[in-house]
Write a protein that holds these residues in place. Structure first.
Motif, PDB file in Angstrom:
ATOM      1  N   PHE A  43     -20.101 -10.676  13.369  1.00  0.00           N
ATOM      2  CA  PHE A  43     -18.631 -11.349  13.235  1.00  0.00           C
ATOM      3  C   PHE A  43     -19.167 -12.395  12.051  1.00  0.00           C
ATOM      4  N   THR A  44     -18.185 -12.609  10.917  1.00  0.00           N
ATOM      5  CA  THR A  44     -18.526 -13.802   9.975  1.00  0.00           C
ATOM      6  C   THR A  44     -17.793 -14.925  10.388  1.00  0.00           C
ATOM      7  N   GLY A  45     -16.786 -14.851  11.469  1.00  0.00           N
ATOM      8  CA  GLY A  45     -16.033 -15.779  11.641  1.00  0.00           C
ATOM      9  C   GLY A  45     -16.239 -16.377  13.006  1.00  0.00           C
ATOM     10  N   SER A  46     -15.303 -17.026  13.605  1.00  0.00           N
ATOM     11  CA  SER A  46     -15.541 -17.755  14.940  1.00  0.00           C
ATOM     12  C   SER A  46     -15.167 -16.796  16.170  1.00  0.00           C
ATOM     13  N   VAL A  47     -15.884 -16.874  17.140  1.00  0.00           N
ATOM     14  CA  VAL A  47     -15.880 -15.894  18.256  1.00  0.00           C
ATOM     15  C   VAL A  47     -15.588 -16.935  19.569  1.00  0.00           C
ATOM     16  N   THR A  48     -14.791 -17.821  19.205  1.00  0.00           N
ATOM     17  CA  THR A  48     -14.402 -18.639  20.581  1.00  0.00           C
ATOM     18  C   THR A  48     -13.586 -17.914  21.487  1.00  0.00           C
ATOM     19  N   GLY A  49     -13.940 -17.958  22.526  1.00  0.00           N
ATOM     20  CA  GLY A  49     -13.352 -17.188  23.826  1.00  0.00           C
ATOM     21  C   GLY A  49     -14.106 -16.077  24.171  1.00  0.00           C
ATOM     22  N   LEU A  50     -15.156 -15.609  23.414  1.00  0.00           N
ATOM     23  CA  LEU A  50     -15.925 -14.350  23.644  1.00  0.00           C
ATOM     24  C   LEU A  50     -17.065 -14.737  24.578  1.00  0.00           C
ATOM     25  N   GLN A  51     -17.388 -14.071  25.569  1.00  0.00           N
ATOM     26  CA  GLN A  51     -18.581 -14.288  26.310  1.00  0.00           C
ATOM     27  C   GLN A  51     -19.277 -13.237  26.889  1.00  0.00           C
ATOM     28  N   GLN A  52     -20.424 -13.228  27.309  1.00  0.00           N
ATOM     29  CA  GLN A  52     -21.283 -12.156  28.197  1.00  0.00           C
ATOM     30  C   GLN A  52     -20.087 -11.542  29.344  1.00  0.00           C
ATOM     31  N   GLY A  53     -20.062 -10.171  29.357  1.00  0.00           N
ATOM     32  CA  GLY A  53     -19.068  -9.739  30.321  1.00  0.00           C
ATOM     33  C   GLY A  53     -17.751  -9.536  29.786  1.00  0.00           C
ATOM     34  N   SER A  54     -17.244  -9.910  28.761  1.00  0.00           N
ATOM     35  CA  SER A  54     -16.090  -9.627  28.011  1.00  0.00           C
ATOM     36  C   SER A  54     -15.963  -8.156  27.971  1.00  0.00           C
ATOM     37  N   PRO A  55     -14.869  -7.624  28.069  1.00  0.00           N
ATOM     38  CA  PRO A  55     -14.415  -6.133  27.942  1.00  0.00           C
ATOM     39  C   PRO A  55     -14.566  -5.984  26.426  1.00  0.00           C
ATOM     40  N   VAL A  56     -14.887  -4.436  26.367  1.00  0.00           N
ATOM     41  CA  VAL A  56     -15.115  -3.735  24.894  1.00  0.00           C
ATOM     42  C   VAL A  56     -14.118  -2.639  25.004  1.00  0.00           C
ATOM     43  N   ARG A  57     -12.865  -2.535  24.294  1.00  0.00           N
ATOM     44  CA  ARG A  57     -11.886  -1.589  24.256  1.00  0.00           C
ATOM     45  C   ARG A  57     -12.005  -0.720  22.930  1.00  0.00           C
ATOM     46  N   TYR A  58     -11.894   0.606  23.203  1.00  0.00           N
ATOM     47  CA  TYR A  58     -11.727   1.460  22.164  1.00  0.00           C
ATOM     48  C   TYR A  58     -10.228   2.118  21.952  1.00  0.00           C
ATOM     49  N   ARG A  59      -9.494   1.627  21.129  1.00  0.00           N
ATOM     50  CA  ARG A  59      -8.063   2.182  20.956  1.00  0.00           C
ATOM     51  C   ARG A  59      -7.332   1.600  22.287  1.00  0.00           C
ATOM     52  N   GLY A  60      -7.795   0.566  22.903  1.00  0.00           N
ATOM     53  CA  GLY A  60      -6.940   0.118  24.198  1.00  0.00           C
ATOM     54  C   GLY A  60      -7.698   0.390  25.294  1.00  0.00           C
ATOM     55  N   VAL A  61      -8.406   1.394  25.358  1.00  0.00           N
ATOM     56  CA  VAL A  61      -8.969   2.019  26.526  1.00  0.00           C
ATOM     57  C   VAL A  61     -10.416   1.090  26.815  1.00  0.00           C
ATOM     58  N   PRO A  62     -10.964   0.754  28.124  1.00  0.00           N
ATOM     59  CA  PRO A  62     -12.045  -0.117  28.307  1.00  0.00           C
ATOM     60  C   PRO A  62     -13.190   1.103  28.174  1.00  0.00           C
ATOM     61  N   VAL A  63     -13.949   0.561  27.518  1.00  0.00           N
ATOM     62  CA  VAL A  63     -15.230   1.660  27.260  1.00  0.00           C
ATOM     63  C   VAL A  63     -16.583   0.699  27.594  1.00  0.00           C
ATOM     64  N   GLY A  64     -16.489  -0.484  27.762  1.00  0.00           N
ATOM     65  CA  GLY A  64     -17.841  -1.041  27.947  1.00  0.00           C
ATOM     66  C   GLY A  64     -17.631  -2.671  27.915  1.00  0.00           C
ATOM     67  N   THR A  65     -18.903  -3.519  27.797  1.00  0.00           N
ATOM     68  CA  THR A  65     -18.722  -4.840  28.023  1.00  0.00           C
ATOM     69  C   THR A  65     -19.670  -5.328  26.927  1.00  0.00           C
ATOM     70  N   VAL A  66     -19.589  -6.776  26.742  1.00  0.00           N
ATOM     71  CA  VAL A  66     -20.402  -7.577  25.900  1.00  0.00           C
ATOM     72  C   VAL A  66     -21.694  -8.125  26.694  1.00  0.00           C
ATOM     73  N   SER A  67     -22.977  -7.780  26.190  1.00  0.00           N
ATOM     74  CA  SER A  67     -24.098  -8.023  26.839  1.00  0.00           C
ATOM     75  C   SER A  67     -24.669  -9.072  26.363  1.00  0.00           C
TER      76      SER A  67
END
Length: 319
Positions: free
Chosen positions: A44-68
């Motif tokens: 990401f080239t911009g700010s990632v404020t609010g994102l942290q480890q464990g934040s969800p990852v969604r594919y077209r709105g469906v939870p598919v993983g987490t931020v590690s």
């Protein structure tokens, strides 16, 4: 004995609870161990404020993983390197795009993967360490964070200009404008009163027209009758005109037929007859001149014309 029995019962219950908790923990760990996840990397080239480890990852709105993992890119400090773990089998295609979105208005951030078509191939582009890299785009969160200072500066600029606008001179001018508006309102009120009088006069005039109404109806009836007569005359004239046009057409046809039948005689007359006619006219003109001279002699000396002259000329004798 009763106290000892209660202790044994409580101890047995606690041991059973601990055993159940241990079994549940082992089951959860087994499920997580059995569930294999595929790591992906996003820059990401911009700010990632609010994102942290464990934040969800969604594919077209469906939870598919987490931020590690979240950290700055060691090769480019203008980018943030985000590592995510996605369930194995998730169809991350080569045209998939990752963005940073916000959960609601005040919620945390999460990674949203969108795009991807059936015709595209699976993502194969990898980082130096072999982890696939998902392309990213500017998210709404980044746009809000980036434009917030500009919006604040513009708001402050507008407030400053409003403060400059409300100085003493402008306040005086606004007061004069309000006074003028007050005067215009008073003039409109007076004009409205005059308009009411005008409306009353108009109503009186309309009442006077009520008596003229019957005469106007009769006049209109007469005009309608005149128009009916004119209409009938026009129709008759139209019929006569049609008959005249038909007669002219018939006459024209007859003349055309007559000319067609006598075309050769007319041509002969035009070629030879006109020449003979001109000679005849010339001879008649000469004859008319001679007759005129004869008449003149008769008028001057009828006896001489009828009996000849008595005079004799001088006899010329030869020597």
């Amino acid at each position: 004995m009763e106290t000892r029995a209660s202790y044994i019962l409580v101890g047995s219950f606690v041991l059973s609870l601990l055993a159940g908790l241990l079994v549940f923990t082992v089951w959860i760990a087994k499920v997580q161990l059995e569930e294999s996840r595929q790591p992906y990397r996003i820059y990401f080239t911009g700010s990632v404020t609010g994102l942290q480890q464990g934040s969800p990852v969604r594919y077209r709105g469906v939870p598919v993983g987490t931020v590690s993992d979240i950290r700055l890119d060691p090769d480019n400090v203008t980018r943030v390197r985000v590592t995510i773990l996605v369930q194995n089998g998730t169809p991350i295609m080569s045209d998939s795009i990752a963005s940073l979105e916000v959960q609601g208005i005040t919620g945390g951030a999460y990674v949203q993967i969108s795009g991807g078509t059936v015709e595209a191939d699976r993502l194969t582009a990898t980082d130096r360490d072999g982890i696939p890299v998902i392309p990213s785009r500017t998210s709404s969160l980044t746009a809000v964070v980036d434009t917030a200072p500009q919006l604040l500066n513009r708001a402050l600029e507008v407030i400053t200009r409003l403060g400059e606008l409300m100085n003493g001179d402008n306040q005086k001018a606004i007061g004069e404008i309000l006074g003028n508006v007050r005067d215009i309102s008073a003039d409109l009120a007076r004009a409205t009163a005059g308009l009411e009088g005008t409306m009353a006069q108009a109503q009186t005039t309309l009442k006077g027209f009520e008596s003229v109404g019957p005469q106007l109806d009769r006049t209109l009836a007469q005009a309608q009758g005149t128009l009916t007569t004119i209409n009938g005359s026009a129709r008759q004239l139209t019929g006569d005109s049609r008959e005249l046009i038909q007669s002219l057409r018939k006459t024209s046809g007859e003349l055309a037929a007559l000319l067609a039948e006598n075309r050769q005689p007319v041509h002969d007359f035009a070629t030879t007859g006109l020449y003979d006619l001109s000679l005849l006219i010339s001879q008649l003109r000469d004859l008319s001149g001679q007759l005129s001279r004869v008449v003149t002699r008769i008028e001057n000396d009828p006896s001489n014309f009828l009996f000849g002259g008595t005079r004799q000329g001088v006899e010329v004798r030869g020597k």
